[in-house]
Design a protein around this motif. Structure first.
Motif, PDB file in Angstrom:
ATOM      1  N   GLN A   1       0.868  -1.171   0.000  1.00  0.00           N
ATOM      2  CA  GLN A   1       0.000   0.000   0.000  1.00  0.00           C
ATOM      3  C   GLN A   1       0.906   1.223   0.000  1.00  0.00           C
ATOM      4  OE1 GLN A   1      -2.743   0.316   3.266  1.00  0.00           O
ATOM      5  NE2 GLN A   1      -4.052   1.710   2.120  1.00  0.00           N
ATOM      6  N   VAL A   2       0.656   2.129  -0.953  1.00  0.00           N
ATOM      7  CA  VAL A   2       1.488   3.315  -1.117  1.00  0.00           C
ATOM      8  C   VAL A   2       0.658   4.545  -0.783  1.00  0.00           C
ATOM      9  CG1 VAL A   2       2.913   4.640  -2.710  1.00  0.00           C
ATOM     10  CG2 VAL A   2       2.829   2.167  -2.907  1.00  0.00           C
ATOM     11  N   GLY A   3       1.236   5.427   0.039  1.00  0.00           N
ATOM     12  CA  GLY A   3       0.567   6.666   0.407  1.00  0.00           C
ATOM     13  C   GLY A   3       0.717   7.726  -0.675  1.00  0.00           C
ATOM     14  N   ALA A   4       0.107   8.863  -0.439  1.00  0.00           N
ATOM     15  CA  ALA A   4       0.065   9.943  -1.429  1.00  0.00           C
ATOM     16  C   ALA A   4       1.437  10.545  -1.728  1.00  0.00           C
ATOM     17  CB  ALA A   4      -0.881  11.043  -0.956  1.00  0.00           C
ATOM     18  N   ARG A   5       2.396  10.450  -0.812  1.00  0.00           N
ATOM     19  CA  ARG A   5       3.731  11.018  -1.030  1.00  0.00           C
ATOM     20  C   ARG A   5       4.799   9.961  -1.293  1.00  0.00           C
ATOM     21  NH1 ARG A   5       1.555  13.625   3.307  1.00  0.00           N
ATOM     22  NH2 ARG A   5       2.866  12.460   4.715  1.00  0.00           N
ATOM     23  N   GLY A   6       4.384   8.719  -1.526  1.00  0.00           N
ATOM     24  CA  GLY A   6       5.346   7.669  -1.840  1.00  0.00           C
ATOM     25  C   GLY A   6       5.716   6.776  -0.675  1.00  0.00           C
ATOM     26  N   GLU A   7       5.234   7.080   0.525  1.00  0.00           N
ATOM     27  CA  GLU A   7       5.515   6.207   1.662  1.00  0.00           C
ATOM     28  C   GLU A   7       4.738   4.910   1.463  1.00  0.00           C
ATOM     29  OE1 GLU A   7       1.896   8.557   2.693  1.00  0.00           O
ATOM     30  OE2 GLU A   7       3.801   9.070   1.795  1.00  0.00           O
ATOM     31  N   PHE A   8       5.368   3.794   1.797  1.00  0.00           N
ATOM     32  CA  PHE A   8       4.701   2.515   1.556  1.00  0.00           C
ATOM     33  C   PHE A   8       4.792   1.593   2.751  1.00  0.00           C
ATOM     34  CE2 PHE A   8       9.036   1.499   0.375  1.00  0.00           C
ATOM     35  CZ  PHE A   8       9.206   0.204   0.810  1.00  0.00           C
ATOM     36  N   MET A   9       3.830   0.668   2.798  1.00  0.00           N
ATOM     37  CA  MET A   9       3.827  -0.427   3.751  1.00  0.00           C
ATOM     38  C   MET A   9       3.712  -1.715   2.949  1.00  0.00           C
ATOM     39  SD  MET A   9       1.649   0.756   7.069  1.00  0.00           S
ATOM     40  CE  MET A   9       0.253   1.421   6.192  1.00  0.00           C
ATOM     41  N   LEU A  10       4.663  -2.592   3.129  1.00  0.00           N
ATOM     42  CA  LEU A  10       4.699  -3.877   2.453  1.00  0.00           C
ATOM     43  C   LEU A  10       4.422  -4.953   3.494  1.00  0.00           C
ATOM     44  CD1 LEU A  10       5.478  -5.622  -0.054  1.00  0.00           C
ATOM     45  CD2 LEU A  10       7.808  -5.592   0.850  1.00  0.00           C
ATOM     46  N   TYR A  11       3.421  -5.778   3.233  1.00  0.00           N
ATOM     47  CA  TYR A  11       3.073  -6.865   4.139  1.00  0.00           C
ATOM     48  C   TYR A  11       3.501  -8.178   3.497  1.00  0.00           C
ATOM     49  CZ  TYR A  11       0.138  -3.266   6.179  1.00  0.00           C
ATOM     50  OH  TYR A  11      -0.318  -2.101   6.747  1.00  0.00           O
ATOM     51  N   LEU A  12       4.302  -8.946   4.196  1.00  0.00           N
ATOM     52  CA  LEU A  12       4.781 -10.245   3.711  1.00  0.00           C
ATOM     53  C   LEU A  12       4.237 -11.337   4.615  1.00  0.00           C
ATOM     54  CD1 LEU A  12       8.495  -9.241   3.140  1.00  0.00           C
ATOM     55  CD2 LEU A  12       6.795  -9.658   1.373  1.00  0.00           C
ATOM     56  N   THR A  13       3.685 -12.369   4.005  1.00  0.00           N
ATOM     57  CA  THR A  13       3.192 -13.528   4.750  1.00  0.00           C
ATOM     58  C   THR A  13       3.887 -14.759   4.203  1.00  0.00           C
ATOM     59  OG1 THR A  13       1.045 -12.459   4.990  1.00  0.00           O
ATOM     60  CG2 THR A  13       1.143 -14.823   5.435  1.00  0.00           C
ATOM     61  N   PHE A  14       4.566 -15.475   5.068  1.00  0.00           N
ATOM     62  CA  PHE A  14       5.311 -16.666   4.673  1.00  0.00           C
ATOM     63  C   PHE A  14       4.510 -17.921   4.985  1.00  0.00           C
ATOM     64  CE2 PHE A  14       8.365 -13.344   5.179  1.00  0.00           C
ATOM     65  CZ  PHE A  14       9.215 -13.532   4.121  1.00  0.00           C
ATOM     66  N   GLU A  15       4.744 -18.951   4.166  1.00  0.00           N
ATOM     67  CA  GLU A  15       4.025 -20.210   4.354  1.00  0.00           C
ATOM     68  C   GLU A  15       4.398 -20.877   5.670  1.00  0.00           C
ATOM     69  OE1 GLU A  15       4.844 -22.534   0.913  1.00  0.00           O
ATOM     70  OE2 GLU A  15       3.855 -21.137  -0.429  1.00  0.00           O
ATOM     71  N   GLN A  16       5.673 -20.791   6.016  1.00  0.00           N
ATOM     72  CA  GLN A  16       6.151 -21.431   7.239  1.00  0.00           C
ATOM     73  C   GLN A  16       6.974 -20.431   8.027  1.00  0.00           C
ATOM     74  OE1 GLN A  16       8.494 -24.713   5.946  1.00  0.00           O
ATOM     75  NE2 GLN A  16       6.759 -25.891   5.187  1.00  0.00           N
ATOM     76  N   ALA A  17       6.809 -20.448   9.328  1.00  0.00           N
ATOM     77  CA  ALA A  17       7.616 -19.599  10.195  1.00  0.00           C
ATOM     78  C   ALA A  17       8.919 -20.324  10.519  1.00  0.00           C
ATOM     79  CB  ALA A  17       6.860 -19.267  11.470  1.00  0.00           C
ATOM     80  N   THR A  18      10.037 -19.663  10.278  1.00  0.00           N
ATOM     81  CA  THR A  18      11.341 -20.217  10.637  1.00  0.00           C
ATOM     82  C   THR A  18      12.148 -19.129  11.316  1.00  0.00           C
ATOM     83  OG1 THR A  18      12.445 -19.606   8.586  1.00  0.00           O
ATOM     84  CG2 THR A  18      11.310 -21.729   8.614  1.00  0.00           C
ATOM     85  N   ASP A  19      13.309 -19.493  11.802  1.00  0.00           N
ATOM     86  CA  ASP A  19      14.185 -18.528  12.467  1.00  0.00           C
ATOM     87  C   ASP A  19      15.200 -17.926  11.499  1.00  0.00           C
ATOM     88  OD1 ASP A  19      12.918 -18.951  14.865  1.00  0.00           O
ATOM     89  OD2 ASP A  19      14.238 -20.597  15.433  1.00  0.00           O
ATOM     90  N   ASP A  20      15.056 -18.191  10.196  1.00  0.00           N
ATOM     91  CA  ASP A  20      15.995 -17.653   9.218  1.00  0.00           C
ATOM     92  C   ASP A  20      15.896 -16.132   9.142  1.00  0.00           C
ATOM     93  OD1 ASP A  20      16.889 -20.172   8.555  1.00  0.00           O
ATOM     94  OD2 ASP A  20      15.448 -20.421   6.931  1.00  0.00           O
ATOM     95  N   ALA A  21      16.987 -15.525   8.739  1.00  0.00           N
ATOM     96  CA  ALA A  21      17.022 -14.070   8.612  1.00  0.00           C
ATOM     97  C   ALA A  21      16.233 -13.632   7.377  1.00  0.00           C
ATOM     98  CB  ALA A  21      18.469 -13.599   8.506  1.00  0.00           C
ATOM     99  N   LEU A  22      15.475 -12.580   7.531  1.00  0.00           N
ATOM    100  CA  LEU A  22      14.693 -12.012   6.439  1.00  0.00           C
ATOM    101  C   LEU A  22      15.428 -10.801   5.897  1.00  0.00           C
ATOM    102  CD1 LEU A  22      12.071 -11.695   4.761  1.00  0.00           C
ATOM    103  CD2 LEU A  22      11.195 -10.292   6.635  1.00  0.00           C
ATOM    104  N   ARG A  23      15.590 -10.778   4.557  1.00  0.00           N
ATOM    105  CA  ARG A  23      16.208  -9.634   3.893  1.00  0.00           C
ATOM    106  C   ARG A  23      15.251  -9.143   2.817  1.00  0.00           C
ATOM    107  NH1 ARG A  23      19.723 -13.410   4.821  1.00  0.00           N
ATOM    108  NH2 ARG A  23      19.685 -14.342   2.769  1.00  0.00           N
ATOM    109  N   VAL A  24      14.984  -7.858   2.826  1.00  0.00           N
ATOM    110  CA  VAL A  24      14.086  -7.244   1.847  1.00  0.00           C
ATOM    111  C   VAL A  24      14.822  -6.071   1.211  1.00  0.00           C
ATOM    112  CG1 VAL A  24      11.866  -6.105   1.495  1.00  0.00           C
ATOM    113  CG2 VAL A  24      12.077  -7.872   3.240  1.00  0.00           C
TER     114      VAL A  24
END
Length: 140
Positions: A61-84
């Motif tokens: 979801q992107v706001g009017a000035r370009g600010e965004f919120m990205l929601y990620l849902t993974f199939e399985q929860a693990t302790d691995d590091a997340l990189r975006v």
């Protein structure tokens, strides 16, 4: 050939040409295999389709000035590091800084700022698995 026959032939030719043009235009959605999502600032969250190993589902979801919120849902929860990482593949621009936080179980939220409209790519790496999401940001 009489004048009336010529007019009928010309009208029939124009009608057939019109039908062929309409048929070609209507077939475009069938020829495009996977269209890129266009995200409009200020609109509801858009579901992104990804390439690569299916690691996550993503909504942005992107706001009017370009600010965004990205929601990620993974199939399985693990302790691995997340990189975006978010970048514009057509430009040599620096990646906008992101704030990534867990919002419960296998769900994460990334918050950042998009600097300009155009085609953007989101790279998600979760352990050894990776996935990319493409979208086009419409004008602010």
């Amino acid at each position: 050939m009489s004048r009336t026959a010529r007019i009928r032939l010309l009208a029939a030719t124009a009608f057939v040409a019109f039908l062929v043009l309409v048929g070609l235009l209507l077939s475009i959605p069938f020829l495009v295999s996977d269209p890129v999502v266009v995200v409009r600032p200020g609109s509801a969250p858009a579901l992104l389709s990804g390439e690569g190993f299916p690691v996550a589902a993503a909504q942005i979801q992107v706001g009017a000035r370009g600010e965004f919120m990205l929601y990620l849902t993974f199939e399985q929860a693990t302790d691995d590091a997340l990189r975006v990482a978010v970048r514009m593949p057509g430009h040599g621009m620096a990646t906008p800084s992101l704030e990534v936080r867990a919002i419960g179980g296998s769900r994460f939220q990334a918050v950042g700022q998009l600097t300009m409209p155009g085609r953007w790519e989101i790279e998600v790496e979760f352990g050894e698995l990776g996935q990319s999401f493409d979208f086009i940001l419409a004008e602010f």
